[in-house]
Structures are given as C-alpha cells and as structure tokens.
Design a protein around this motif. Structure first.
Motif, short mmCIF file in Angstrom:
data_model
loop_
_atom_site.label_atom_id
_atom_site.label_comp_id
_atom_site.label_asym_id
_atom_site.label_seq_id
_atom_site.Cartn_x
_atom_site.Cartn_y
_atom_site.Cartn_z
N TYR A 98 -12.56 -37.29 -49.06
CA TYR A 98 -11.66 -37.50 -50.19
C TYR A 98 -12.19 -36.72 -51.38
N TYR A 99 -11.30 -36.48 -52.34
CA TYR A 99 -11.76 -35.89 -53.60
C TYR A 99 -11.08 -36.60 -54.76
N ALA A 129 -7.02 -38.75 -62.24
CA ALA A 129 -6.37 -39.19 -61.00
C ALA A 129 -6.22 -40.71 -60.98
N LYS A 130 -5.25 -41.18 -60.22
CA LYS A 130 -5.02 -42.61 -60.07
C LYS A 130 -5.62 -43.14 -58.76
N GLY A 131 -6.12 -42.26 -57.95
CA GLY A 131 -6.71 -42.68 -56.68
C GLY A 131 -7.36 -41.51 -55.98
N TRP A 132 -8.14 -41.82 -54.95
CA TRP A 132 -8.78 -40.80 -54.15
C TRP A 132 -7.73 -40.09 -53.29
N ILE A 133 -7.86 -38.77 -53.17
CA ILE A 133 -6.91 -37.97 -52.40
C ILE A 133 -7.57 -37.59 -51.08
N SER A 134 -6.92 -37.93 -49.96
CA SER A 134 -7.47 -37.65 -48.63
C SER A 134 -7.45 -36.15 -48.37
#
Length: 495
Positions: free
Chosen positions: A277-278, A283-288
């Motif tokens: 993830y990054y 950001a509102k959340g971790w991006i896969s």
C-alpha cells in the motif's frame, strides 16, 4: 518520569495521555515540542480502561509516527509504532501474552524497554540490550542507542510484526511477518520468499505461495542468501547479502508512474494475502498497490475450514453438502493432528468424500504418483498425521495434506476427488472417582441398604402383629342366632 532533553512540553502531553486520540494529540502539539527521546529512568503507566485506542509516549521528529500503548481488539493492550495520519500500527511488540486494556500497565526504560502488568509480571522486553536513549526515527524505526556506539543496541526494523516499510531489510534470519490473527506467516529462504499457514503454534507451516528470485542460483552452495527491501520507487527488491546485487524485482502497480513523496508499506493481511500500500499527503486511506495472490479462491482459508470456493463467483460451499456457507464456518477449525498421545493409533474421525475438488496451491504439495484413487485414500486413512487426500484421475497425482483442511477449490471434473477427515467431537465423560472415594461410597451404600432392609422387616413385623390382633377381635364379635326383640323387651319391663 524523566523528561527527554529539549522537551519542556512532555508534562502537558502526558496530562492528556488518557483522554486524547493519537491524531488529536499531534494536532494539539503542532505549536509546541514533541517528546522525541526517552532516557534511562523513564516510566509511564497506562490508564486502565482509557477511552482512546492509542496513548502516545514518543514521537518521531516529523510528527508522522508515534510509539505508545495500543488497544488491540476490544480488551487487549500492546505496544506499537503508529502511523498517525491513518492510525495504522506499523509495528507491534506482540508479546506472547497481551496485557488487559481495562487494567493498568507500566512501561519503563532502564537500559532496556520493559512492559509489565499490575502484578509486575513482565509482558514484553527488549532482550539482551543496554541502551542510554530510545528514539523514534522518521522512517518509523524504534531504536535503542548507546551514546558511545553508532550501531543500535536494538531496533524494531530487526523485529517486524506483520508489516515492512520503506528501506527496511528483511532477511532469512529476520523473524517472519506474522498476520495479526496469528494464522499466516511470510518467510524468506535462501533464494525465495514464501507464505505459510500456521498450525499447532507454528510447528506445522505448509506453504501456499512461493516466489523464487529469478537470477538467484539455488544450485550454487556458496552463493550468499537473498534479502528483501521495499523501495520507494514502487517495488519489492531481492538482493544478495553482502554485495547488494539485485536478483529480482516484484513490481507494484505504480512502478512506472514515478510517484514521489509517498510512504509505502507491505503487510501480511489477516486473509493470508501479502499486499503493498502507499499513502499520500491528504489521503483518506491507504491505496492498494500490489497483492501476491490475485483471486479469492486461491487464498488458503477464504471459505474457512472444510469450505469449498467456487471460482468466478467466489461463492462458498461446504465440502459435505452444497449449502452456501460463509458464516458460520462449515466445521470448526483444527489446530493439532489426529494422532493419539501414545502415537500408536488415530483419534476418532468422520469421513467426507467429494468429487470435483482440488487444492489451489497443489504445486506447493509434493505429489505421489502412480496411485489409484483407492490407494490415495488408503495412504491418508492409515496415517494419523494426514488430514486429507486429493486425487487427480487425469494425471494419477495424489496430494496428501499433513495439515488441517482449509478451503478447497471447485473444479468441474469428476476425476478430481477428495477424501477428508473431520475430528469427532468427544462425548462428555463422567468424572471418575478416586479409589478412596469409591470405597467409602460402596460402604455407605451397603449401610443404607442394610438400614432399608431392617426398616422393611420391622415394618412387616408390626403389620403382622396388628393383623393378628384385628383377626382376634373380629372372632369375639361374631353374633349367634338372633333373639326375639319382643321377648327382650318384656324382660326389661321393670325399666
């Protein structure tokens, strides 16, 4: 508690420790200084039943990471390094016995970090360490240092829990990544990395995914082992120890996008998948960004114990019927084996047979060849360490499972058959009495039986005497011939 150097605001931070969340503490501390080091003599106590899920004690100088008490689940306590913008724990101490969030616990630093419960029992500590100061680096690495030595006495990067972060080396000698539910592990071999299921406390660890470094030479015994490192450019690289020669790359989705200024992590998630993830600012959340296993049915436990996953729809069924079952599981999960304690026999089990089944990770199971379906089943039936057998009638391959049965995969081929053992639930046994208690019980029973017999005999004698007496009275009252009532009346006329 001793203050860290250059840290006049530590008392204020500790004052709100029990009532503020990690994000709120950071927001409130932007105008002041953060606690950035712990010195020998430091002590902090977790407030029993604190409302906040995280109680920070130490910050990285960039204010992005913090170390402190973490609530795990609803009632357990652990130590953790947390990524504050997302509240995600990048590292956990994960002691064998977690603390109780509803009870006080104490963290001290006196050459080593030690976490104790209210009874002064040690829950976790940094082993074999002598340090002067504890700091949290801007990489999220928690470090114990000696002033006179540049090499850390202990660091969290050498003791990962379930996550790797940027520039953290992962070697064959590193502790494995263990999922937070303790069911899966990520390990590094000399020339490969693999995902394992964890059974029986880690004593049984079957592989369900493996990746071998393309340019490594397993046949070369003198070649150094590989190690892995997460790179900010969007890949997980495998390198040879010593020289640092790159021998393989796992590319992420963003590898060609040249993303800069992002924070990356690789985590072994609770479903058994290894994902990357990054995080970007705002950001509102971790991006896969990457996953080792692409399809749900290829995960080892996607449908639970004795479940059957149907590819495409990823629908779950039970091996012993066609009922859709995602929750609760078809059968309770197993943790041990079917071998009796004496090792000479198997525990009782039921049998489930099913056609059109296969194992998603069968390439990781060494097959036995030139067997019939009956021979494959018999090889498992007589082996108490075998939980199931899957036979491929087209190839003649027999796959034996020496670990508890998890999710199987549906394949529309009647030549693929499975044989599976299900442990029988033992019937409750009556508690056995000790010989002394049994003897006393027998004597008491005889005494009670004797008293009952004596009482019955006495009752019979009393009844017999009353019967005879009643019979004599009746004999005395038997009347003779009736007399003339008139005659009787004339004889009493003088009255």
């Amino acid at each position: 508690m001793r203050r860290g150097k250059g840290d006049p605001a530590i008392a204020a931070v500790m004052g709100v420790l029990c009532v503020a969340s990690a994000v709120l503490v950071v927001a409130g501390a932007k105008g002041g200084e953060l606690t950035t080091q712990l010195l020998n003599g430091f002590t902090a106590t977790h407030a029993a039943g604190a409302a906040a899920a995280f109680e920070p004690l130490l910050y990285a100088t960039n204010g992005v990471f913090a170390f402190g008490f973490l609530r795990v689940g609803t009632a357990s306590l652990d130590l953790a390094v947390v990524h504050l913008p997302s509240s995600f724990p990048l590292w956990r101490a994960t002691p064998a016995r977690l603390g109780d969030w509803s009870r006080p616990a104490t963290l001290t630093f006196d050459s080593s970090l030690v976490l104790t419960d209210e009874d002064d029992d040690v829950l976790w500590r940094t082993l074999d360490t002598i340090g002067d100061v504890v700091v949290l680096l801007n990489s999220s690495n928690l470090v114990l240092r000696r002033y006179s030595k540049p090499v850390p006495a202990w660091q969290s990067f050498h003791n990962p829990s379930d996550t790797l972060v940027l520039d953290q080396n992962f070697t064959a000698s590193s502790p494995p990544l263990i999922s937070s539910n303790r069911r899966f592990a990520f390990r590094l071999g000399k020339t490969y990395m693999a995902l394992h299921m964890e059974f029986n406390g880690g004593r049984t660890t079957p592989i369900y995914w493996q990746h071998t470094a393309l340019e490594a030479q397993p046949q070369n015994a003198t070649e150094p082992p590989v190690y892995g490192r997460l790179d900010g450019r969007g890949f997980f690289g495998l390198y040879l120890e010593g020289g640092g020669q790159k021998v393989d790359v796992l590319s992420f989705d963003t590898f060609v996008q040249n993303l800069t200024g992002v924070f990356r992590r690789m985590t072994l998630d609770d479903d058994g998948n290894l994902r990357a993830y990054y995080w970007t600012d705002g950001a509102k959340g971790w991006i896969s960004d990457y996953r080792a296993i692409a399809e749900r049915c290829e995960l080892p436990a996607s449908c639970g114990a004795y479940g059957l996953c149907v590819p495409g729809t990823a629908q779950c069924q039970c091996l012993d019927n066609t009922t859709t079952s995602t929750s609760p599981q078809c059968h309770a999960g197993e943790t041990a084996d079917l071998c009796a304690t004496d090792g000479r026999q198997q525990l009782d089990f039921d049998v489930v047979r099913r056609k059109q089944v296969s194992v998603a990770y069968k390439e990781e199971l060494p097959p036995e060849t030139n067997r019939t379906a009956e021979e494959c089943e018999a090889a498992c039936a007589g082996n108490c360490s075998c939980w199931g057998a899957v036979y491929n009638g087209a190839s003649g391959y027999c796959y034996l499972m020496d670990f508890p049965v998890e999710t199987l995969v549906y394949e529309a081929d009647d030549r693929k058959v499975g044989y599976f053992k299900v442990r029988k639930v033992p019937s409750p046994k009556r508690a056995r009495m000790s010989p002394g208690v049994a003897a006393a019980t027998a004597v008491l029973s005889l005494i009670l039986a004797g008293l009952a017999a004596a009482g019955a005999y006495s009752g019979y004698r009393l009844w017999e005497r009353r019967r005879r007496k009643r019979a004599g009275m009746e004999q005395e009252l038997v009347p003779g011939p009736y007399k003339d009532l008139k005659t009787m009346g004339s004889s009493n006329s003088s009255f």
